[in-house]
Motif scaffolding. Structure first.
Motif, PDB file in Angstrom:
ATOM      1  N   MET A 127      11.942  28.083  28.631  1.00 62.67           N
ATOM      2  CA  MET A 127      12.138  28.197  30.080  1.00 62.67           C
ATOM      3  C   MET A 127      11.367  29.395  30.639  1.00 62.67           C
ATOM      4  O   MET A 127      11.880  30.182  31.429  1.00 62.67           O
ATOM      5  N   GLY A 128      10.108  29.539  30.202  1.00 63.50           N
ATOM      6  CA  GLY A 128       9.238  30.596  30.699  1.00 63.50           C
ATOM      7  C   GLY A 128       9.505  31.969  30.118  1.00 63.50           C
ATOM      8  O   GLY A 128       8.856  32.935  30.504  1.00 63.50           O
ATOM      9  N   GLN A 129      10.423  32.075  29.172  1.00 62.68           N
ATOM     10  CA  GLN A 129      10.761  33.352  28.544  1.00 62.68           C
ATOM     11  C   GLN A 129      10.219  33.383  27.115  1.00 62.68           C
ATOM     12  O   GLN A 129      10.689  32.636  26.264  1.00 62.68           O
ATOM     13  N   GLU A 130       9.237  34.234  26.877  1.00 59.63           N
ATOM     14  CA  GLU A 130       8.689  34.359  25.524  1.00 59.63           C
ATOM     15  C   GLU A 130       9.718  35.045  24.634  1.00 59.63           C
ATOM     16  O   GLU A 130      10.247  36.098  24.980  1.00 59.63           O
ATOM     17  N   ASN A 181      21.238  26.100  17.944  1.00 63.58           N
ATOM     18  CA  ASN A 181      21.949  25.544  19.107  1.00 63.58           C
ATOM     19  C   ASN A 181      21.033  24.552  19.804  1.00 63.58           C
ATOM     20  O   ASN A 181      19.862  24.835  19.990  1.00 63.58           O
ATOM     21  N   ALA A 182      21.589  23.415  20.203  1.00 66.41           N
ATOM     22  CA  ALA A 182      20.783  22.444  20.952  1.00 66.41           C
ATOM     23  C   ALA A 182      20.371  23.077  22.284  1.00 66.41           C
ATOM     24  O   ALA A 182      21.137  23.803  22.911  1.00 66.41           O
ATOM     25  N   LEU A 183      19.127  22.813  22.690  1.00 65.23           N
ATOM     26  CA  LEU A 183      18.594  23.368  23.937  1.00 65.23           C
ATOM     27  C   LEU A 183      18.267  22.227  24.895  1.00 65.23           C
ATOM     28  O   LEU A 183      17.800  21.160  24.481  1.00 65.23           O
ATOM     29  N   LYS A 184      18.469  22.474  26.185  1.00 68.90           N
ATOM     30  CA  LYS A 184      18.242  21.438  27.192  1.00 68.90           C
ATOM     31  C   LYS A 184      16.758  21.219  27.489  1.00 68.90           C
ATOM     32  O   LYS A 184      16.352  20.133  27.861  1.00 68.90           O
ATOM     33  N   GLU A 185      15.962  22.257  27.358  1.00 68.49           N
ATOM     34  CA  GLU A 185      14.539  22.186  27.693  1.00 68.49           C
ATOM     35  C   GLU A 185      13.683  22.264  26.435  1.00 68.49           C
ATOM     36  O   GLU A 185      14.148  22.687  25.375  1.00 68.49           O
ATOM     37  N   ASP A 186      12.407  21.898  26.567  1.00 64.85           N
ATOM     38  CA  ASP A 186      11.459  21.961  25.456  1.00 64.85           C
ATOM     39  C   ASP A 186      11.013  23.397  25.193  1.00 64.85           C
ATOM     40  O   ASP A 186      11.122  24.271  26.062  1.00 64.85           O
ATOM     41  N   PHE A 226       4.245  21.563  24.636  1.00 64.15           N
ATOM     42  CA  PHE A 226       5.700  21.557  24.749  1.00 64.15           C
ATOM     43  C   PHE A 226       6.238  20.683  23.627  1.00 64.15           C
ATOM     44  O   PHE A 226       5.750  19.565  23.407  1.00 64.15           O
ATOM     45  N   VAL A 227       7.238  21.197  22.919  1.00 61.27           N
ATOM     46  CA  VAL A 227       7.826  20.485  21.788  1.00 61.27           C
ATOM     47  C   VAL A 227       9.320  20.314  22.066  1.00 61.27           C
ATOM     48  O   VAL A 227      10.022  21.282  22.361  1.00 61.27           O
ATOM     49  N   GLY A 228       9.784  19.100  21.968  1.00 67.70           N
ATOM     50  CA  GLY A 228      11.197  18.817  22.193  1.00 67.70           C
ATOM     51  C   GLY A 228      11.453  17.341  21.983  1.00 67.70           C
ATOM     52  O   GLY A 228      10.517  16.588  21.702  1.00 67.70           O
ATOM     53  N   PRO A 229      12.662  16.878  22.087  1.00 65.59           N
ATOM     54  CA  PRO A 229      13.855  17.651  22.399  1.00 65.59           C
ATOM     55  C   PRO A 229      14.197  18.619  21.270  1.00 65.59           C
ATOM     56  O   PRO A 229      13.792  18.439  20.126  1.00 65.59           O
ATOM     57  N   VAL A 230      14.958  19.665  21.614  1.00 60.99           N
ATOM     58  CA  VAL A 230      15.291  20.707  20.651  1.00 60.99           C
ATOM     59  C   VAL A 230      16.774  20.572  20.308  1.00 60.99           C
ATOM     60  O   VAL A 230      17.642  21.037  21.035  1.00 60.99           O
ATOM     61  N   ILE A 235      16.130  36.844  24.618  1.00 59.84           N
ATOM     62  CA  ILE A 235      16.172  36.088  25.879  1.00 59.84           C
ATOM     63  C   ILE A 235      17.511  35.375  25.967  1.00 59.84           C
ATOM     64  O   ILE A 235      18.259  35.283  24.990  1.00 59.84           O
ATOM     65  N   ASN A 236      17.785  34.832  27.118  1.00 60.53           N
ATOM     66  CA  ASN A 236      18.992  34.050  27.331  1.00 60.53           C
ATOM     67  C   ASN A 236      18.634  32.573  27.152  1.00 60.53           C
ATOM     68  O   ASN A 236      17.990  31.988  28.014  1.00 60.53           O
ATOM     69  N   PHE A 237      19.040  31.999  26.024  1.00 56.45           N
ATOM     70  CA  PHE A 237      18.740  30.591  25.761  1.00 56.45           C
ATOM     71  C   PHE A 237      19.634  29.644  26.557  1.00 56.45           C
ATOM     72  O   PHE A 237      19.350  28.462  26.659  1.00 56.45           O
ATOM     73  N   HIS A 238      20.743  30.156  27.096  1.00 58.77           N
ATOM     74  CA  HIS A 238      21.669  29.312  27.855  1.00 58.77           C
ATOM     75  C   HIS A 238      22.016  30.005  29.177  1.00 58.77           C
ATOM     76  O   HIS A 238      23.135  30.449  29.381  1.00 58.77           O
ATOM     77  N   PRO A 239      21.040  30.067  30.110  1.00 60.68           N
ATOM     78  CA  PRO A 239      21.304  30.760  31.372  1.00 60.68           C
ATOM     79  C   PRO A 239      22.413  30.112  32.186  1.00 60.68           C
ATOM     80  O   PRO A 239      23.046  30.767  33.000  1.00 60.68           O
TER      81      PRO A 239
END
Length: 174
Positions: free
Chosen positions: A102-105, A32-37, A61-65, A151-155
């Protein structure tokens, strides 16, 4: 199911001198495309008894994802031997490679590392003071310890904007 799956990690310079940079080729898939790196970290565990000796060797930080398969090389300077107790330099320790969103390992990959002299005479009769320039680092790549955290990848899709309590981590030996 995770939005990002690590599919392969290759240690590029192994074994090598203790003072050589560490290099990992990391391959991962994003479903799924992610908004953050993504944030990748490499941590050297300096002491099994005291985490104040742990050293963050690199954080990138690696992105865009976007959706697809990706590969990159993570290179880090070696640990600073001055920040490791003398009795912990030789022998077995651990390297941790983590990835967070987004800070969630969401994944932690642990490798055992053996630091020993590259000279047989020094292995048989080690000097009282460790000779760092004579040490060889061997990352044991055959059985990394992989721990996945849900984790929640799409909060932004949750009704309240808050993530529910996560279930316990899933430990898998890879």
């Amino acid at each position: 199911m995770s939005a990002v799956n690590v599919t392969n990690i290759t240690v590029l310079n192994n074994p090598s001198s203790f003072l050589s940079p560490l290099k990992f080729e990391i391959t991962y898939d994003c479903v799924n495309a992610l908004k953050e790196d993504l944030e990748w970290k490499l941590i050297y565990v300096g002491s099994a008894e005291d985490d104040t000796y742990d050293q963050l060797l690199e954080s990138v930080f690696v992105g865009p994802v976007n959706v697809g398969s990706f590969r990159f090389v993570l290179q880090a300077d070696p640990p600073d031997p001055a920040r490791i107790r003398a009795e912990d330099i030789l022998g077995v320790t651990v390297l941790l490679l983590t990835c967070s969103y987004m800070g969630q390992e969401f994944v932690r990959i642990g490798y055992y590392v053996n630091n020993d002299y590259n000279d047989e005479n020094l292995r048989q009769q080690p000097p009282q003071t460790v000779k760092i320039d004579m040490l060889q680092r061997n990352i044991l790549t055959d059985k990394p310890r992989v721990t996945k955290f849900p984790i929640n990848f799409h909060p932004e899709n949750s009704e309240t904007g808050e993530q529910a309590a996560a279930p316990p981590p899933d430990d898998n030996a890879a």
